[in-house]
Scaffold this active site. Structure first.
Site, PDB file in Angstrom:
ATOM      1  N   GLY A  14      11.288 -15.503 -21.065  1.00  0.00           N
ATOM      2  CA  GLY A  14      10.111 -16.343 -21.312  1.00  0.00           C
ATOM      3  C   GLY A  14       9.851 -17.238 -20.111  1.00  0.00           C
ATOM      4  N   ARG A  75      10.829  -9.472 -20.389  1.00  0.00           N
ATOM      5  CA  ARG A  75      12.172  -9.237 -20.928  1.00  0.00           C
ATOM      6  C   ARG A  75      12.386  -7.739 -20.736  1.00  0.00           C
ATOM      7  NH1 ARG A  75      10.070 -12.935 -24.963  1.00  0.00           N
ATOM      8  NH2 ARG A  75      11.026 -14.958 -24.543  1.00  0.00           N
ATOM      9  N   ASP A 106      19.171 -17.083 -21.325  1.00  0.00           N
ATOM     10  CA  ASP A 106      20.469 -16.409 -21.543  1.00  0.00           C
ATOM     11  C   ASP A 106      20.424 -14.902 -21.269  1.00  0.00           C
ATOM     12  OD1 ASP A 106      18.867 -16.128 -23.745  1.00  0.00           O
ATOM     13  OD2 ASP A 106      20.362 -16.783 -25.208  1.00  0.00           O
ATOM     14  N   THR A 128      14.291 -22.177 -19.033  1.00  0.00           N
ATOM     15  CA  THR A 128      13.841 -21.896 -20.397  1.00  0.00           C
ATOM     16  C   THR A 128      13.472 -23.210 -21.069  1.00  0.00           C
ATOM     17  OG1 THR A 128      14.507 -21.237 -22.628  1.00  0.00           O
ATOM     18  CG2 THR A 128      16.287 -21.788 -21.129  1.00  0.00           C
ATOM     19  N   ASP A 130      13.899 -23.752 -24.094  1.00  0.00           N
ATOM     20  CA  ASP A 130      14.761 -23.932 -25.269  1.00  0.00           C
ATOM     21  C   ASP A 130      15.968 -24.844 -25.017  1.00  0.00           C
ATOM     22  OD1 ASP A 130      13.037 -22.129 -26.427  1.00  0.00           O
ATOM     23  OD2 ASP A 130      14.379 -20.408 -26.220  1.00  0.00           O
ATOM     24  N   ASP A 132      18.855 -23.982 -24.248  1.00  0.00           N
ATOM     25  CA  ASP A 132      19.992 -23.422 -24.989  1.00  0.00           C
ATOM     26  C   ASP A 132      20.984 -22.672 -24.102  1.00  0.00           C
ATOM     27  OD1 ASP A 132      18.286 -21.371 -24.344  1.00  0.00           O
ATOM     28  OD2 ASP A 132      18.400 -20.371 -26.282  1.00  0.00           O
ATOM     29  N   ARG A 174      13.685 -20.812 -30.425  1.00  0.00           N
ATOM     30  CA  ARG A 174      14.412 -19.612 -30.853  1.00  0.00           C
ATOM     31  C   ARG A 174      15.537 -19.991 -31.818  1.00  0.00           C
ATOM     32  NH1 ARG A 174      14.137 -14.497 -28.530  1.00  0.00           N
ATOM     33  NH2 ARG A 174      13.217 -15.312 -26.664  1.00  0.00           N
TER      34      ARG A 174
HETATM   35  O1  F6P Z   1      12.781 -18.551 -25.112  1.00  0.00           O
HETATM   36  C1  F6P Z   1      11.563 -19.193 -25.002  1.00  0.00           C
HETATM   37  C2  F6P Z   1      10.717 -18.933 -26.224  1.00  0.00           C
HETATM   38  O2  F6P Z   1       9.491 -19.613 -26.053  1.00  0.00           O
HETATM   39  C3  F6P Z   1      11.347 -19.292 -27.563  1.00  0.00           C
HETATM   40  O3  F6P Z   1      11.283 -20.661 -27.842  1.00  0.00           O
HETATM   41  C4  F6P Z   1      10.560 -18.449 -28.500  1.00  0.00           C
HETATM   42  O4  F6P Z   1      11.303 -18.139 -29.660  1.00  0.00           O
HETATM   43  C5  F6P Z   1      10.298 -17.201 -27.704  1.00  0.00           C
HETATM   44  O5  F6P Z   1      10.428 -17.542 -26.345  1.00  0.00           O
HETATM   45  C6  F6P Z   1       8.948 -16.588 -27.949  1.00  0.00           C
HETATM   46  O6  F6P Z   1       8.878 -15.422 -27.234  1.00  0.00           O
HETATM   47  P1  F6P Z   1       7.528 -14.588 -27.034  1.00  0.00           P
HETATM   48  O7  F6P Z   1       6.697 -15.311 -26.021  1.00  0.00           O
HETATM   49  O8  F6P Z   1       7.988 -13.265 -26.555  1.00  0.00           O
HETATM   50  O9  F6P Z   1       6.838 -14.550 -28.367  1.00  0.00           O
END
Ligand code: F6P
Length: 323
Positions: A14, A75, A106, A128, A130, A132, A174
């Site tokens: 992300g 990803r 991660d 990120t 998050d 995390d 997440r």
């Molecule tokens: O990891 C960053 C994040 O924004 C999370 O907070 C969220 O769950 C996820 O990515 C959303 O991913 P996508 O943009 O693929 O929907």
């Protein structure tokens, strides 16, 4: 060990505000240290397909203040396969990459660990919203996301106050609740739900709201991390069981965009510069991180396995101060 002369830089997973500041730092510090820097597009997919070009001092002009990532990101499921890693190794040799700086979360760290085991020297920076990543107290993008969410909650509070309502706000993260608990404190939320702590609807949501009402409150904010529940469902239950008119807001991807805060820009700049200096000095397969408030670097494989948790006292602070 062979001197590192050509480095690649990529963003993966992300996007996060501040990734551009990190790319800029890697490119400019690289050029300053007489390295050739290649920008790899679309994360690890670009490393597999050879989608990369030389970057110059000018190719990172005017990006420090921009959200997202100019190198774009994906990803990459292919990079999780032996075949994908093999192709990436081949491509890195063809393009003469001596090392790669990967900026991401991660999944990015695991990818970097897997390819460094095959012999491509890596350096990772935490990017990120998050927050995390176990090895670091702060990730690039987290501070901006906190401020964006905070601003949204302040606006929601204006209307919740005016109509004497309860607002349930679903935030990203997440499987982590760092954004939720911190904006919960900063935004004076009556209830904060995070994935790290199981909750019981009656005990942890309905009861504190009714108690708040009995203490004279007339509007309420409930922050729910996306990994802890769904705002719509929780809002329905609150209205049904308390009689308090309730609305739900899912903040969604607006939390990931926007101009990075000064704090994220500085963090990204220092980390990007450090990554290049480490490579220049012959250190490879390291993760740049913040520990005890200082920028340090640790072994990449160790970093991948590290866990962290939200400090317990934050929940107490949130609960007591929301009275
Ligand atoms: O990891 C960053 C994040 O924004 C999370 O907070 C969220 O769950 C996820 O990515 C959303 O991913 P996508 O943009 O693929 O929907």
């Amino acid at each position: 060990m062979k001197k590192i002369r050509t480095i690649g830089v990529l963003t993966s997973g992300g996007d996060a505000p501040g990734m551009n500041a990190a790319i800029r730092a890697v490119v400019r510090a690289g050029v300053y240290n007489d390295m050739r820097v290649m920008g790899i597009r679309r994360g690890y997919n670009g490393l597999i397909s050879g989608d990369m070009d030389d970057m110059t001092l000018r190719s990172v002009s005017d990006i420090i203040h921009r959200g997202g990532t100019v190198l774009q990101t994906v990803r990459s499921p292919e990079f999780e396969t032996a075949e994908g890693l093999r192709k990436a190794m081949e491509i890195s040799k063809v393009f003469g990459l001596d090392a790669v700086v990967a900026i991401g979360g991660d999944g990015t760290y695991r990818g970097a660990r897997d390819i460094c085991r095959l012999g491509l020297p890596m350096m990772v920076l935490p990017g990120t919203i998050d927050n995390d990543i176990g090895s670091t107290e702060f990730t690039i993008g987290y501070d901006t996301a906190l401020n964006t969410v905070q601003d949204a909650i302040d606006k929601i509070r204006d209307t919740a106050y005016s109509l004497e309502r309860c607002s349930v706000v679903q935030v990203m993260g997440r499987d982590a609740g760092y954004i939720a608990i911190n904006v919960g404190i900063a935004g004076g939320a009556e209830v904060v739900l995070v994935p790290e702590r199981r909750h019981d609807l009656m005990k942890d949501v309905i009861k504190p709201l009714l108690e708040a009402r009995n203490r004279g409150k007339k509007h309420y904010i409930v922050v729910v991390a996306e990994g802890a529940g769904k705002a719509m469902e929780i809002a329905d239950e609150i209205e049904k069981r308390t009689g308090i008119e309730t609305r739900a807001t899912i903040l969604g991807h607006l939390q990931r965009g926007g101009s990075p805060t000064a704090r994220d820009r500085v963090l990204a700049s220092i980390m990007g510069m450090r990554a290049v200096e480490l490579l220049r000095d012959g250190s490879i397969n390291r993760a740049v991180c913040v520990q005890q408030g200082k920028i340090v670097d640790i072994d990449l494989c160790e970093a991948v396995d590290m866990k962290k948790s939200i400090e317990d006292n934050l929940f107490e602070i949130s609960r007591i101060l929301a009275q």
